[in-house]
Every structure is written in C-alpha cells, then in structure tokens.
Design a protein around this motif. Structure first.
Motif, PDB file in Angstrom:
ATOM      1  N   ASP A 189       0.826  -1.215   0.000  1.00 17.13           N
ATOM      2  CA  ASP A 189       0.000   0.000   0.000  1.00 17.13           C
ATOM      3  C   ASP A 189       0.860   1.265   0.000  1.00 17.13           C
ATOM      4  O   ASP A 189       0.609   2.214  -0.752  1.00 17.13           O
ATOM      5  CB  ASP A 189      -0.919   0.027   1.227  1.00 17.13           C
ATOM      6  CG  ASP A 189      -2.018  -1.013   1.168  1.00 17.13           C
ATOM      7  OD1 ASP A 189      -2.345  -1.467   0.055  1.00 17.13           O
ATOM      8  OD2 ASP A 189      -2.558  -1.380   2.230  1.00 17.13           O
ATOM      9  N   GLU A 190       1.857   1.266   0.871  1.00 19.79           N
ATOM     10  CA  GLU A 190       2.675   2.468   1.017  1.00 19.79           C
ATOM     11  C   GLU A 190       3.539   2.700  -0.223  1.00 19.79           C
ATOM     12  O   GLU A 190       3.759   3.847  -0.630  1.00 19.79           O
ATOM     13  CB  GLU A 190       3.525   2.351   2.288  1.00 19.79           C
ATOM     14  CG  GLU A 190       2.678   2.462   3.559  1.00 19.79           C
ATOM     15  CD  GLU A 190       3.405   2.009   4.817  1.00 19.79           C
ATOM     16  OE1 GLU A 190       4.635   1.752   4.744  1.00 19.79           O
ATOM     17  OE2 GLU A 190       2.750   1.892   5.868  1.00 19.79           O
ATOM     18  N   THR A 191       4.012   1.608  -0.822  1.00 20.24           N
ATOM     19  CA  THR A 191       4.807   1.742  -2.047  1.00 20.24           C
ATOM     20  C   THR A 191       3.959   2.328  -3.171  1.00 20.24           C
ATOM     21  O   THR A 191       4.360   3.281  -3.856  1.00 20.24           O
ATOM     22  CB  THR A 191       5.367   0.375  -2.477  1.00 20.24           C
ATOM     23  OG1 THR A 191       6.191  -0.146  -1.421  1.00 20.24           O
ATOM     24  CG2 THR A 191       6.190   0.502  -3.747  1.00 20.24           C
ATOM     25  N   LEU A 192       2.759   1.758  -3.338  1.00 20.37           N
ATOM     26  CA  LEU A 192       1.880   2.214  -4.415  1.00 20.37           C
ATOM     27  C   LEU A 192       1.451   3.662  -4.200  1.00 20.37           C
ATOM     28  O   LEU A 192       1.456   4.475  -5.138  1.00 20.37           O
ATOM     29  CB  LEU A 192       0.658   1.300  -4.483  1.00 20.37           C
ATOM     30  CG  LEU A 192      -0.025   1.136  -5.840  1.00 20.37           C
ATOM     31  CD1 LEU A 192       0.946   0.640  -6.902  1.00 20.37           C
ATOM     32  CD2 LEU A 192      -1.198   0.158  -5.708  1.00 20.37           C
ATOM     33  N   ALA A 193       1.092   4.000  -2.960  1.00 18.83           N
ATOM     34  CA  ALA A 193       0.630   5.365  -2.669  1.00 18.83           C
ATOM     35  C   ALA A 193       1.747   6.383  -2.837  1.00 18.83           C
ATOM     36  O   ALA A 193       1.490   7.547  -3.172  1.00 18.83           O
ATOM     37  CB  ALA A 193       0.077   5.434  -1.250  1.00 18.83           C
ATOM     38  N   GLY A 194       2.985   5.964  -2.635  1.00 16.93           N
ATOM     39  CA  GLY A 194       4.112   6.884  -2.745  1.00 16.93           C
ATOM     40  C   GLY A 194       4.682   7.022  -4.139  1.00 16.93           C
ATOM     41  O   GLY A 194       5.536   7.880  -4.386  1.00 16.93           O
ATOM     42  N   MET A 195       4.221   6.196  -5.069  1.00 18.00           N
ATOM     43  CA  MET A 195       4.755   6.239  -6.429  1.00 18.00           C
ATOM     44  C   MET A 195       4.251   7.460  -7.192  1.00 18.00           C
ATOM     45  O   MET A 195       3.116   7.902  -6.998  1.00 18.00           O
ATOM     46  CB  MET A 195       4.377   4.968  -7.201  1.00 18.00           C
ATOM     47  CG  MET A 195       5.129   3.728  -6.767  1.00 18.00           C
ATOM     48  SD  MET A 195       4.580   2.233  -7.651  1.00 18.00           S
ATOM     49  CE  MET A 195       5.154   2.598  -9.317  1.00 18.00           C
ATOM     50  N   THR A 196       5.091   7.993  -8.053  1.00 15.60           N
ATOM     51  CA  THR A 196       4.681   9.040  -8.989  1.00 15.60           C
ATOM     52  C   THR A 196       5.077   8.600 -10.393  1.00 15.60           C
ATOM     53  O   THR A 196       5.953   7.754 -10.575  1.00 15.60           O
ATOM     54  CB  THR A 196       5.332  10.393  -8.665  1.00 15.60           C
ATOM     55  OG1 THR A 196       6.753  10.242  -8.669  1.00 15.60           O
ATOM     56  CG2 THR A 196       4.855  10.910  -7.315  1.00 15.60           C
ATOM     57  N   PHE A 197       4.411   9.194 -11.393  1.00 14.47           N
ATOM     58  CA  PHE A 197       4.537   8.728 -12.765  1.00 14.47           C
ATOM     59  C   PHE A 197       4.879   9.902 -13.679  1.00 14.47           C
ATOM     60  O   PHE A 197       4.172  10.911 -13.696  1.00 14.47           O
ATOM     61  CB  PHE A 197       3.227   8.056 -13.196  1.00 14.47           C
ATOM     62  CG  PHE A 197       2.871   6.876 -12.330  1.00 14.47           C
ATOM     63  CD1 PHE A 197       3.219   5.590 -12.710  1.00 14.47           C
ATOM     64  CD2 PHE A 197       2.214   7.058 -11.118  1.00 14.47           C
ATOM     65  CE1 PHE A 197       2.919   4.502 -11.908  1.00 14.47           C
ATOM     66  CE2 PHE A 197       1.907   5.980 -10.302  1.00 14.47           C
ATOM     67  CZ  PHE A 197       2.257   4.703 -10.699  1.00 14.47           C
TER      68      PHE A 197
END
Length: 609
Positions: A189-197
């Motif tokens: 969850d934290e990895t996905l929420a912290g990702m930017t594109f």
C-alpha cells in the motif's frame, strides 16, 4: 478476530480533484474523536481485559455449557468483536485517508499489534467449539431459539473443522499475523501510494489515480502517455512487487499445506460460503463466453475508432462520438438518489445520510488510497464510503456501486455483528444492483440514438471489466499460486502468466505494448485478499438474473429484495435467491446473466445497420 481492513476496488476510474463542487470528507468522530481520545484508550483497555476474562471463563469449558450459558458466551464474544472492529475501523480508515503519513501508519500498526496480542487468548473458541459433538450442539440449538439464530455462524466455523491445526499452532499463526501478511500488505500500500509517474506532456509527476485516469481521456496521445508512464514506473519497482507476491503466495502455500486445504482457492470458497463447483461453473461459463462478449465487443470498438487494432490504452477510451462530460458532485448525488428512489423511496432514504453526515470521502488527495470501497465498520456505527471522484460518468456509476454496498451494510446491521457480515459473493449483489438501477434510469432518459449508444457501450465495458476481466484475474491468480509451488517466480515468470490470461480474455482486437506485462503489479486484491476477484463476476451474473426477474414484474420484488439485504450473512445463497426463483448452483444460471451482456452487444451491432 482482528478485523480485515478495507481495501481499494479495481478499475474505479478516479484521479485528481477539481471543479466538481464541494466534495465531502469523512467525519470519523462517530468512531472516535481523535487517536488520543479517552474513549479510544478506554475501549482498548476494556478489550484487553474482556479477552482475558473470556478465556478465563470459557477455555476448556465449552462442552459443559447449557444452552443459556452458550448464548451468554456467544454474546460476550460478539461484543468483543464489535469493540475490536470499531478500533480497527478507525485506525484503518484514518490510514487510508493518507497512507504515506508516518504517524497514521504507526497508529494503525500499533493498533494491529495490540489487538492481535489481546485477542490471541480467544483463538481457543472456534477450535474448541468445533470439537463439540454434533448431537450435543443440535440439542443446544433446539433448546434456545436465541442461540439457534447463530447457526449460520456456527455452520461456517464448523466447515473449517477438517482444516484446523493444533491449538498451539493456531495461536502462533494468529500471534505472528501482524508481521506476516499484514506487514506485506502495508508495504504494498505504502509503495503504491508513494509512487509518482512521469507522463509525457505533463508539467509534473502524477500520482497513480491521476495517471490511471488518463487511460479514459478523449485524446489518444494522452492515453498512450499515461499507459507508458505506468509501465515505466511499474517496471522500475517490479522486483519489489514480485517479492511481495512471491512471499505472500509462499506463506499461503505453507499454511494451506499444513491445513491440508485441497486447493489454494478453498479458503476463499469457505469464507464465501460457496461451493467450489459453483465457482468452477461460473468461471467456465465466462471463459466459454469470451468470444461472444469481450472479443466481439472490442472488434466493434476498434471499428468505431477507425483502428485495425486496439492498444491497451484504448480499452476504456471514450467513443469518438461521445461528447466529453464532467459531472459535478451535486448532479452525481441527484442522479444516484433519483435512481434509487425510483426503485423504492426507502433505498434513497437509507443512502441520503452518506452525503449529509460525513460518511463519504470523495476527493483525491496526496497519499489517499486509490480506487473506491465501502467499509461497514461495526453494527452500532455505520458504513463509510471512499471514492476518488473525478467527475467522469464512470465515477457516477462507482458512486452508485459503493452506495449499494452502504445500503446493504446498513440494512444487514440489525442482524448483529456476527450475522451481518455478508460473504463476498453476495456482498456484491446490492452494489451491482445499484449500478444497474442508475444505468437503466439514464438509458431510459436517453434522447438520441448516439446518447443511447454511448450509454450502452459504457455499460458493456463496465460489465466486461466486472465479469470477463475479473475472471481473467482469477485465472491469473490460480496460475500464479500453482506456479509458486514449483519454486520462486521471477518478474518475467509473473509477467508471462499475466499476459497469457490477458490475450485469452481480451481477444484478437488487441495489440499489447511493451510494458503492459507488468500491469499485474498494482492490483490490490491479489495482495490483500487472494481469489477475491471472482466475487465481482458472481455478483454481476447474479444481479443480471435478479434484474431480469424485476423487469418481468415479479410481484413484491422490492420487499423480497429488502429482505434479502436485511439477511446479511444469516442465509446461504440458495435460501436468499429461492424467493426469486433463482438458483446459482444450477449450471445454466450463469448463462442468463451473460446473455444480458450479449444482448446489449447485439443492440450495439444493430445500430451499425
């Protein structure tokens, strides 16, 4: 005993906020006023003592209880479940408002650990209860009608009897859960929420929801840019996502092996109170229907778009004839409530407080969980709905979907904590029915052929996403867990499994860009709740059959429908569907629902003449 946290749903096309009117935010004070609220500390202390007292009073003594004593025992267990659920609901919902906030993550982790420790002494209950002789339990239930109410709960517990481990091993598994799958879930969850594109043409990096939203943009260049940015970022993080999946699949395989589960899917079937052969019949019916559903529709869509082949960024693209539309929040609210009220005014009345009392969190914010969900919390509070609202027509359907869950959860609450919880297969009934009501109202109001075509195509795509796509996801999970038993899976191994089901389910209208093979990485259900996804297809097929009964003018349909929702988890799917003349265990049952989708595609093809 610890409450499963809510998690985002797939394909909820939401992203950045703006221009939709005042979007509501959660008011969590109906749970607790703040993390340091004295009521929260009081409940945590009560829970610790109540669990210890329960174990002291009942461990090793269940077989000696009379009917009245067993009822008291169950009621005390249920009260503990309510308090633990309230605490975990508050911590979980607060965390999902901002998953990258370290304090919220710590608070959730601390609550999980404390409640896991407090409730470990309760592990004996289901184990010891399942050792009761059948005749003895039957006599207790016959002697006390209030106790007999809980028979569906007991039946679900006793279905696990063949797979129980020793008391000591069960305590160990419960105790280590906070640093097992729960910890890997948080990392995901934290990895996905912290990702930017990094999206070509955008001034700054975008979060996941905003990037996914580009896949529904009218501009094909923007859609492609969004898809390639997703692929690039997923590729950079693929080792981590692969590690999460490898670890969770192996952990599940070890526990299933110790429990002697006959298949990786069996635990989900037991939790859903659905027979494996019913799920297999659903899966086989959908796969057999791929050619007349998704394959046929996407060839039609390619023709509409003037393309030889669709790319993955065209899958949810608007039709070329579709007029771009932004739906503000007030219009979305009115659309859904009007559709609910047209079916039955009581349905709209139950849904209205969600808008008025801070039960919906609609806007997109940094760190907020992606997608959408409805979390029931506990029966003496109320559900909360999370959305990422962007003003797209599909967002209106997501609102209708999640409010359907909310209405269901409100109605089932009178059953009490242990009986209100609905198996996932049936939990999707009210949500998909709410979507169908909203869609039908919009379709009836279509003023032109083009408007009707747009609505029909949008519904077909949503149904394909709900039925075809979710069964493809289920097949992917089946393949993943089977392959993991043979050894560690590389990212390329997982990519290959993903592409095998994507090509089969989407058909020959598609070409797949380099990088699409990584798109399994962001699907939260694979991580949070293995094999959950078939519940969406189950719910859609069930609702299609149910709606056909409604459309045929079944006498007293509304009353029967409300009674079905009020039942919560107190009845098996056979009992719930019998008043409508439906039976999900009939192998031909699923063909009825699939025929409705095929019928919509028939109408779209006829519009080409």
């Amino acid at each position: 005993m610890t409450l499963p946290l809510p998690f985002p749903v797939l394909d909820a096309n939401a992203s950045a906020q703006g221009g939709f009117g005042a979007l509501p935010e959660w008011d969590l004070t109906d749970l607790y006023a703040a993390p340091d609220a004295p009521e929260l500390a009081r409940d945590m202390a009560w829970l610790e003592q109540a669990c210890a007292d329960f174990a002291a009073d009942y461990e090793g003594k269940l077989a000696a209880l009379d009917a009245a004593g067993m009822l008291d025992c169950v009621l005390r267990y249920e009260k503990i479940d309510v308090v633990a659920g309230r605490l975990m609901s508050y911590a979980g919902l607060r965390y999902y408002q901002n998953t990258i906030d370290a304090e919220r993550a710590k608070f959730l982790g601390d609550c999980q650990e404390k409640i896991t420790v407090f409730t470990t002494p309760l592990v004996f209950f289901s184990l010891e209860f399942n050792r009761l002789d059948d005749a003895h339990l039957d006599a207790l239930l016959a002697a006390n009608a209030d106790l007999a109410r809980y028979k569906p709960v007991f039946d679900r517990m006793r279905a696990l009897r063949p797979y129980q481990l020793s008391d000591e091993l069960e305590r160990f598994l419960h105790d280590q859960s906070a640093v097992g799958s729960a910890a890997w879930n948080k990392l995901f969850d934290e990895t996905l929420a912290g990702m930017t594109f990094e999206v070509a043409g955008e001034d700054e990096p975008l979060p996941l929801e905003a990037t996914l939203n580009l896949l529904t943009d009218t501009d094909r260049v923007k859609r492609e840019a969004g898809a390639r940015a997703l692929a690039e970022a997923f590729g950079k993080n693929l080792k981590l996502f692969s590690r999460v999946h490898n670890t969770l699949a192996k952990e599940k395989e070890i526990e299933d092996r110790w429990r002697k589960m006959p298949s990786p899917q069996m635990a989900r079937h037991l939790a859903n109170h659905v027979e494996p052969e019913v799920v297999e019949a659903l899966r086989n019916a959908v796969v057999a229907a791929y050619p007349k559903l998704s394959h046929r529709y996407y060839r039609l869509k390619a023709k509409w778009m003037g393309l030889e082949k669709l790319e993955i960024w065209d899958r949810n693209a608007p039709l070329p004839t579709e007029t771009p539309k932004t739906v503000d929040w007030d219009e979305a609210r009115a659309t859904v409530l009007d559709a609910y009220a047209a079916f039955d005014p009581r349905m709209a009345e139950i849904a209205r407080p969600f808008f008025d009392k801070g039960w919906i969190d609609a806007g997109v914010k940094p760190g907020k969980a992606p997608g959408a969900f409805a979390h029931p919390t506990v029966v003496d509070v109320h559900p909360y709905v999370l959305l990422n609202y962007l003003g797209k027509p599909r967002d209106v359907m997501t609102l209708a979907h999640e409010l359907g869950h909310g209405v269901h959860q409100v109605l089932a609450a009178d059953q009490g904590e242990l009986l209100s919880s609905t198996p996932l297969t049936l939990a999707e009934t009210a949500s998909v029915f709410g979507e169908m009501l909203t869609f039908r109202k919009l379709l009836d109001g279509a003023r032109t052929k083009a408007e009707r075509k747009t609505l029909l195509a949008g519904k077909v795509e949503d149904m394909i996403n709900t039925v075809v796509r979710q069964i493809a996801f289920y097949d992917f999970e089946c393949k993943l867990h089977a392959a993991r038993t043979e050894g560690e899976l590389t990212p390329d191994d997982i990519n290959a499994l993903w592409m095998s089901v994507q090509a089969q389910s989407l058909g020959d209208a598609f070409e797949f860009m380099d990088g699409y093979e990584t798109f399994w990485a962001y699907v939260p259900h694979f991580v949070h709740s293995p094999f959950y996804v078939y519940a969406y297809a189950f719910g859609d097929g069930l609702v299609n059959a149910l709606y056909a009964v409604y459309a045929e003018g079944e006498p007293g349909f509304q009353e029967k429908y409300f009674e079905m929702l009020k039942a919560g988890g107190s009845k098996h799917h056979k009992e719930l569907l019998a008043p409508f003349g439906l039976d999900a265990s009939d192998p031909t049952f699923w063909d009825k629902g699939l025929s409705m989708i095929a019928g919509f595609i028939d109408e779209l093809e006829a519009m080409e003449d």
